[in-house]
Design an enzyme around this catalytic site. Sequence first.
Site, PDB file in Angstrom:
ATOM      1  N   HIS A  43      54.752  25.162  44.660  1.00 46.94           N
ATOM      2  CA  HIS A  43      54.429  25.067  46.086  1.00 46.94           C
ATOM      3  C   HIS A  43      54.185  26.478  46.603  1.00 46.94           C
ATOM      4  O   HIS A  43      55.115  27.283  46.711  1.00 46.94           O
ATOM      5  CB  HIS A  43      55.597  24.416  46.835  1.00 46.94           C
ATOM      6  CG  HIS A  43      55.331  24.192  48.292  1.00 46.94           C
ATOM      7  ND1 HIS A  43      56.209  23.511  49.100  1.00 46.94           N
ATOM      8  CD2 HIS A  43      54.296  24.549  49.105  1.00 46.94           C
ATOM      9  CE1 HIS A  43      55.734  23.457  50.339  1.00 46.94           C
ATOM     10  NE2 HIS A  43      54.573  24.091  50.359  1.00 46.94           N
ATOM     11  N   GLU A  70      51.068  22.417  45.204  1.00 47.47           N
ATOM     12  CA  GLU A  70      51.497  21.884  46.489  1.00 47.47           C
ATOM     13  C   GLU A  70      51.204  22.914  47.565  1.00 47.47           C
ATOM     14  O   GLU A  70      51.463  24.105  47.377  1.00 47.47           O
ATOM     15  CB  GLU A  70      52.994  21.567  46.471  1.00 47.47           C
ATOM     16  CG  GLU A  70      53.392  20.468  45.506  1.00 47.47           C
ATOM     17  CD  GLU A  70      54.876  20.170  45.545  1.00 47.47           C
ATOM     18  OE1 GLU A  70      55.278  19.095  45.078  1.00 47.47           O
ATOM     19  OE2 GLU A  70      55.649  21.031  46.038  1.00 47.47           O
ATOM     20  N   HIS A 190      61.068  14.183  44.795  1.00 44.11           N
ATOM     21  CA  HIS A 190      61.988  14.748  45.779  1.00 44.11           C
ATOM     22  C   HIS A 190      63.377  14.137  45.607  1.00 44.11           C
ATOM     23  O   HIS A 190      63.568  12.948  45.799  1.00 44.11           O
ATOM     24  CB  HIS A 190      61.525  14.565  47.225  1.00 44.11           C
ATOM     25  CG  HIS A 190      62.127  15.589  48.155  1.00 44.11           C
ATOM     26  ND1 HIS A 190      61.665  16.887  48.225  1.00 44.11           N
ATOM     27  CD2 HIS A 190      63.168  15.527  49.001  1.00 44.11           C
ATOM     28  CE1 HIS A 190      62.376  17.570  49.102  1.00 44.11           C
ATOM     29  NE2 HIS A 190      63.310  16.766  49.576  1.00 44.11           N
TER      30      HIS A 190
END
Length: 238
Positions: A43, A70, A190
């Site tokens: 990310h 991400e 997640h």
Amino acid sequence: MATLGVNIDHIANVRQARKTVEPDPVQFAFLAELGGADSITVHLREDRRHIQDRDVFLLKETIKTKLNLEMAATKEMLEIAKKILPDYVTLVPEKREEVTTEGGLDLKSNVQYLKKAVGSLKDSNIEVSAFIDPLSEQINYSKEIGFDFIELHTGKYAELSGSNQHKELQRIIESTHIANDLGLVVNAGHGLNYNNVRKIASINNMNELNIGHSIVARALAIGLEKSVREMKSLITLN
């Protein structure tokens, strides 16, 4: 059978805590691949709190699997993605004050902008995924906007237990079926760990699970390659 995407942001977190050059997330991506990772996820946040631009460019050049970038759907990040050309981009919501991504994108309030963003990435032959909560409305907007994939947010599932967790699991299963019927490929991630991953991995047509924190935490005790192997065996267990 679901595949495993390993998120290596937490390796970069350790490095950035001292603003030094080690540990190098690029090196750890190599170890994750040795352990069986099917893709590497990073990310690149606007505040560069962990992963740096240099990391993403090097990962694109060195990893043998796929690169999942991400990012927020900002002009800056779209331009970076089109330079790096990752295998796919996952668009995520981003708040500067959050410790980690707290929920899925609100697609309903950003339809026209996201259509342009997704179209721009696709013009560069980048497949695009939306990180969303397991809600039918968000799935329908994912299709309308033009996403290739969705990644279902499993954070609530991971936080719950007992009958409440079972209800959330059923919601994720139903969301997967809805998305598949619309022609969307479904990933999830997640909060997944060694204790809760099996039920998500066993969902029919679940494509890929993106997992980072629990793998890195276990790697501190047993090493990264072995921790990835253990997670991969749980996901692929028949």
